[in-house]
Scaffold this active site. Structure first.
Site, PDB file in Angstrom:
ATOM      1  N   SER A  38       0.805  -1.219   0.000  1.00 12.71           N
ATOM      2  CA  SER A  38       0.000   0.000   0.000  1.00 12.71           C
ATOM      3  C   SER A  38       0.836   1.266   0.000  1.00 12.71           C
ATOM      4  O   SER A  38       0.486   2.250  -0.649  1.00 12.71           O
ATOM      5  CB  SER A  38      -0.911   0.018   1.224  1.00 12.71           C
ATOM      6  OG  SER A  38      -1.731  -1.122   1.269  1.00 12.71           O
ATOM      7  N   CYS A  39       1.920   1.250   0.770  1.00 11.91           N
ATOM      8  CA  CYS A  39       2.624   2.504   1.035  1.00 11.91           C
ATOM      9  C   CYS A  39       4.119   2.363   0.843  1.00 11.91           C
ATOM     10  O   CYS A  39       4.712   1.335   1.186  1.00 11.91           O
ATOM     11  CB  CYS A  39       2.366   2.939   2.481  1.00 11.91           C
ATOM     12  SG  CYS A  39       0.621   3.039   2.904  1.00 11.91           S
ATOM     13  N   ASN A  58       3.721   8.311   5.764  1.00 13.71           N
ATOM     14  CA  ASN A  58       3.315   8.026   4.387  1.00 13.71           C
ATOM     15  C   ASN A  58       2.238   8.997   3.938  1.00 13.71           C
ATOM     16  O   ASN A  58       2.016  10.036   4.563  1.00 13.71           O
ATOM     17  CB  ASN A  58       2.811   6.579   4.293  1.00 13.71           C
ATOM     18  CG  ASN A  58       1.529   6.392   5.073  1.00 13.71           C
ATOM     19  OD1 ASN A  58       1.408   6.875   6.200  1.00 13.71           O
ATOM     20  ND2 ASN A  58       0.564   5.694   4.504  1.00 13.71           N
ATOM     21  N   CYS A  60      -0.907   8.783   4.201  1.00  9.78           N
ATOM     22  CA  CYS A  60      -2.063   8.908   5.100  1.00  9.78           C
ATOM     23  C   CYS A  60      -1.656   8.976   6.565  1.00  9.78           C
ATOM     24  O   CYS A  60      -2.494   8.823   7.451  1.00  9.78           O
ATOM     25  CB  CYS A  60      -3.029   7.755   4.871  1.00  9.78           C
ATOM     26  SG  CYS A  60      -3.553   7.574   3.161  1.00  9.78           S
ATOM     27  N   THR A  61      -0.388   9.158   6.847  1.00 15.33           N
ATOM     28  CA  THR A  61       0.194   9.440   8.169  1.00 15.33           C
ATOM     29  C   THR A  61       0.090   8.292   9.167  1.00 15.33           C
ATOM     30  O   THR A  61       0.233   8.535  10.363  1.00 15.33           O
ATOM     31  CB  THR A  61      -0.385  10.740   8.807  1.00 15.33           C
ATOM     32  OG1 THR A  61      -1.681  10.507   9.317  1.00 15.33           O
ATOM     33  CG2 THR A  61      -0.388  11.888   7.813  1.00 15.33           C
ATOM     34  N   GLU A  62      -0.115   7.051   8.698  1.00 15.54           N
ATOM     35  CA  GLU A  62      -0.175   5.949   9.660  1.00 15.54           C
ATOM     36  C   GLU A  62       1.074   5.074   9.650  1.00 15.54           C
ATOM     37  O   GLU A  62       1.244   4.243  10.543  1.00 15.54           O
ATOM     38  CB  GLU A  62      -1.414   5.080   9.424  1.00 15.54           C
ATOM     39  CG  GLU A  62      -1.305   4.039   8.334  1.00 15.54           C
ATOM     40  CD  GLU A  62      -1.588   4.582   6.946  1.00 15.54           C
ATOM     41  OE1 GLU A  62      -1.754   3.785   6.010  1.00 15.54           O
ATOM     42  OE2 GLU A  62      -1.645   5.821   6.815  1.00 15.54           O
ATOM     43  N   ILE A 100     -12.158   0.348   1.140  1.00 15.31           N
ATOM     44  CA  ILE A 100     -12.486  -1.016   1.557  1.00 15.31           C
ATOM     45  C   ILE A 100     -13.612  -1.032   2.582  1.00 15.31           C
ATOM     46  O   ILE A 100     -14.339  -2.020   2.690  1.00 15.31           O
ATOM     47  CB  ILE A 100     -11.254  -1.790   2.068  1.00 15.31           C
ATOM     48  CG1 ILE A 100     -10.658  -1.138   3.308  1.00 15.31           C
ATOM     49  CG2 ILE A 100     -10.219  -1.925   0.969  1.00 15.31           C
ATOM     50  CD1 ILE A 100      -9.564  -1.986   3.961  1.00 15.31           C
TER      51      ILE A 100
END
Length: 957
Positions: A366-367, A579, A581-583, A768
């Site tokens: 994903s990242c 990343n 989305c900051t997670e 999702i």
């Protein structure tokens, strides 16, 4: 006025050649068919405006411009909503005319138009009542099949399919759907149009009964079955859901063969025991989709050739499961295990995994996080890496801090640097050019540390004013904030900005070591040993950071020190950014591009009215961790630095979704200690089981390569690493409560080891969660009734749990629907609703951000990475923003995500069935907030905040 408004926008004579896309037709109330001509809309709108505003020369010029824009908007909305059916009913056109008038705030014209429609409807009803009731046979309509042959329209099958779609769904009526569908039938209708008619009919009923969202999905399934079966078997085919109980076994091997022949599926899938695999498919799970979820899969996930889908839902989930089981010894067993987890919606893999698992190019991660070096070769290699990583659906986070600042000396040319901003512009344009293989918009976030001398220009990157060559309108940006800066803000001290080529060590330091080096750099600057620097008041820079965040939505606020002080991998590198989305908080360097593999547990599937089902949750997490670990080995890597990093550290990011639904199922309000406690309990259980599962994988497959020296190897788990932050800051406001046997797990980790350097990260799950039909990630609901717009179209969304609660108290009726529309999906101002339900079903802007931060702090203590946390503020002010972000820092959060502030919003009242005709100013903010926010910023010098679900932002799962 009545004479002018009586001119139906679809019945007026054409005045020019303007029309909709060729092939669109209009169905009138009497069933007659005529070509659709948008010029008739323009004529009707023009007459209506003249009647209200007059016909002076000045007014005429203004009206002409308004009508042209409105007509274009109406035609775009109609063609987008009916792209497959290619027919419009007269009522649909009038709905869109009404909506366009309200959206553009032409209230007088809109009000007159609504009242006219109501009056004409009453007149038609009165005329119909006077006519003698005659029993007439069903008209013998014909239809055109896929080959263009004219055949009788099969009403019996249509009735069967609709009845099947409504079966077992409380509150739905097959006869009502059939009645609505018949409005859009005409002689010579195509097979595709016939398939779409009942879907559109069911969609209009969703607001009154949420179960019609499932009806709509089941009707879409019928269209998909015909499309997929016909393509796979190379002959016209159709099947009911009842037929599929037997047909999936026949279809699945043929589907695999079709995908391999199309050069899409990995030929290795054909080496599975396809008979056994097909026998494990659960056709009845096709029936659990909500319409939004299935339409999203249909539009963007299911495999297709020449726009013909050949992948049915259960084949899709099995294909992903097989793709994740390719390297397993008992791969049929594991594929079936993975399939059952995905198809039940207990867990869902991230979008890249769903896109690409089992295909010829299985880019499943994903990242990706990168660090950009300080020379042209490194900078343009970073841009090239972005392009290669984005091509196969990767979201990107770039650390730009090493790039020297504006005015810095360039030794090779004896010139001066233009700073980091021009290169950010190049990265921005690259993200747009490489649109993730044509599937979704490229997405990247640039990070810069707060001491970088270009930080003030960095804050301005998303502004709509200034030199456009120094603006990045499409790139996300984030501040990478050291603790020392936050302490200087609290002390109202000075802050010094440096160019990184003068202070190269600062980039890799954090905590007390950073403080020592930074203060030495300040001393060197005062002594003249550093020439390029700038002193600012820390509070002034902080205020500008918050001001830009409020006005433009960027840069986000993320905290460098807790990300590093709590990182399990601090022995082998530094976390330089998060990343997109900051997670994700993983190490990056010139040699390593960090990679993270995501998936999310659906809390709704693990919660009852009595609380968390811990036994089921443990089973889900164990299987999910195995799936995520498999991604590391199966993954298609586009650059060697990503492969090297992922195989060495094997990080994964298991997250959650459906948090607010889980609260509401337990009758818990988000704004409560009970919600904070549930966040704590649920995340502790997920963390405990994820770490345990990683030790089991280590026992079976071996430890990850860089385990020795990690916090894990020292018996320091995420709950223990809080003390590192507390020691560096002299305290941190984080709860330390533990409920499970962490002593036993700690011993297991140190003795057996871990398979994965990182286990947990909470991503946004925007897409999702739609597939699973649950609330996004850890978010509070934006509204309880709204129209959602994304790349798949417009969808009426109703909070089914609210409807269930209102039904239980005999409060769900047409008046309640009207009230929800009037109050923009909020229950807080509806007097009939009891206070306890108002607190349980409070919407995002009715929840004080301190509750979101408190719940996030409880989760963060268990998470080895971070979480995408949006913050909401109903009445924004500088003081409020200051308090929110300082609270987030003091409570130990590693990162924050979007700031969402309330705009003037309301539900689309005209297109939802049963409108009460109230003509509030309608803004699209509730539907597409990013556009509304931008418009408001331009109009009021207000703010620009990113969308709750920006349809173009597909980076977050």
């Amino acid at each position: 006025m009545s004479q002018i408004l009586s001119a139906d926008p679809t019945d007026l004579p054409s005045r020019n050649n303007q029309s909709a896309e060729p092939g669109y037709k209009l169905i009138k109330r009497n069933g007659a068919i005529s070509p659709f001509d948008s010029s008739k809309i323009s004529v009707a709108l023009t007459k209506a405006f003249i009647a209200v505003e007059g016909s002076s020369v000045a007014a005429s010029q203004r009206i002409h411009e308004i009508v042209a824009n409105l007509t274009a908007d109406i035609v775009a909305a109609l063609t987008r909503r009916s792209a497959e059916g290619r027919t419009f009913h007269i009522e649909d056109v009038q709905d869109q005319v009404e909506l366009a008038l309200m959206r553009s705030e032409h209230h007088k014209v809109a009000r007159a138009y609504v009242l006219y429609r109501e009056r004409r409807a009453a007149e038609r009803a009165e005329e119909a009542a006077k006519k003698p009731k005659l029993v007439t046979p069903e008209p013998g309509l014909s239809m055109r099949d896929a080959e263009g042959n004219t055949i009788p329209l099969d009403f019996a099958r249509l009735e069967t399919v609709i009845a099947e779609a409504c079966e077992g769904l409380e509150g739905t009526s097959a006869s009502l759907v059939l009645k609505e569908a018949r409005r859009n039938l005409y002689d010579g209708i195509t097979q595709d149009e016939l398939a779409v008619a009942p879907i559109l009919a069911a969609r209009t009923l969703v607001e009154s009964e949420p179960n019609y969202a499932q009806v709509s999905a089941r009707l879409l399934l019928d269209k998909l079955r015909r499309e997929a079966l016909s393509y796979v078997f190379r002959r016209p085919e159709q099947a009911t859901q009842a037929d599929m109980a037997a047909r999936y076994a026949e279809y699945f091997p043929a589907y695999i063969k079709t995908g391999i022949e199309a050069d899409m599926l990995d030929p290795e899938l054909d080496r599975f025991d396809l008979g056994r695999i097909a026998a494990a498919i659960r056709p009845e799970r096709d029936m659990q989709f909500q319409y939004l979820g299935l339409q999203t899969l249909y539009d963007r996930y299911f495999l297709h050739v020449a726009n013909k889908r050949y992948e049915l839902p259960q084949a899709f989930f099995m294909r992903v499961a097989m793709g994740l089981a390719l390297r397993e010894t008992e791969r049929e067993d594991r594929a079936i295990e993975f399939y059952n987890l995905l198809s039940s919606f207990d867990f869902m893999a991230s979008t890249p995994t769903l896109f690409n698992a089992g295909t010829r190019r299985p880019q499943l991660s994903s990242c990706f996080l990168t660090t950009i070096g300080d020379d042209l070769d490194a900078i343009f290699k970073g841009v090239k890496d972005n392009a290669l990583l984005a091509k196969y659906s990767g979201g990107l986070g770039n650390d730009w801090t090493p790039v020297r600042g504006l005015g810095a000396h360039i030794k090779g040319t004896n010139g001066q640097s233009q700073g980091v901003v021009p290169f950010l512009k190049v990265a921005n344009d690259t993200a747009i050019a490489v649109n993730q293989g044509g599937k979704r918009k490229g997405a990247v976030c640039a990070y810069l540390e707060t001491w970088h001398i270009d930080i003030e220009e960095f804050l301005d990157l998303r502004k709509n004013t200034g030199d456009d060559r120094r603006r990045t309108h499409d790139m996300n940006t984030a501040n990478w904030v050291p603790d020392l800066f936050m302490q200087r803000v609290q002390e109202d001290g000075e802050w010094t900005l440096f160019s990184p080529d003068d202070v190269p060590t600062l980039h890799d330091l954090y905590g007390k070591a950073f403080k020592t080096a930074y203060e030495q750099a300040e001393t060197d600057a005062e002594a003249g040993r550093i020439k390029l620097y700038k002193k600012v008041r820390a509070v002034d820079l902080w205020r500008k950071m918050l001001s830009m965040l409020f006005e433009t939505g960027h840069p986000w606020i993320t905290f460098k020190d807790p990300c590093n002080l709590r990182s399990p991998q601090q022995h082998v590198g530094v976390v330089h950014s998060s990343n997109l989305c900051t997670e994700i908080t993983l190490n990056t360097s010139a040699d390593e591009v960090a990679v993270c593999n995501l998936g999310s547990v659906n809390l709704v599937a693990h919660v009852t009215e009595n609380g968390l089902n811990t036994e089921k949750l443990a089973k889900t997490v164990r299987t999910a961790m195995r799936m995520l670990d498999n991604v590391v080995d199966i993954n298609f890597y586009t650059i060697p630095e990503a492969r090297r990093s992922n195989l060495k550290h094997r990080p994964v990011g298991l997250g959650v979704m459906g948090f607010q639904d889980a609260l509401q199922m337990q009758s818990i309000a988000y704004s409560s200690d009970a919600a904070v406690e549930f966040a704590d309990i649920s995340m502790e259980a997920i963390s405990y089981n994820a770490i345990w599962a990683s030790t089991e994988l280590a026992e079976e497959r071996g430890r990850y390569q860089s385990f020795d020296g990690s916090l894990w190897s020292k018996g320091i788990l995420p709950i223990d690493s809080i003390e590192h932050v507390a020691n560096a800051r002299d305290g941190v406001d984080m709860d330390r409560t533990q409920r499970l046997d962490w002593v036993a797990l700690r011993e297991r980790v140190t003795s057996i080891g871990m398979r994965n350097s990182n286990c947990l990260a909470i991503a946004p799950t925007a897409t999702i969660s739609n597939i699973c039909g649950v609330s996004q990630s850890i978010e509070p609901a934006y509204q309880n009734l709204y129209v959602k717009t994304n790349m798949s179209g417009d969808f009426t969304v109703v909070n089914a749990l609210l409807v269930k609660a209102l039904k239980k108290r005999d409060l769900w009726d047409e008046v309640m629907i009207s009230d929800l529309k009037y109050f923009d999906g909020s229950v807080g101002q509806i007097d009939r609703i009891p206070d306890d339900l108002k607190t349980i079903f409070a919407t995002a802007f009715e929840v004080d951000s301190k509750w979101l931060i408190s719940a996030a702090s409880r989760r963060q203590k268990w998470i080895d990475q971070a979480q995408s946390l949006n913050l909401y503020i109903a009445n924004p002010s500088g003081k409020a923003l200051d308090a929110i972000y300082k609270l987030a820092w003091s409570m130990g959060l590693k990162t924050t995500y979007y700031l969402r502030a309330r705009a003037a919003t309301s539900v689309e009242k005209s297109t939802l069935k049963g409108t009460d005709g109230k003509l509030n100013a309608v803004s699209p903010a509730a539907i597409n907030p990013i556009q509304a926010m931008r418009a408001r910023a331009e109009a009021e010098a207000g703010m620009n905040v990113c969308a709750i679900d920006d349809p173009e932002c597909e980076a977050c799962q």
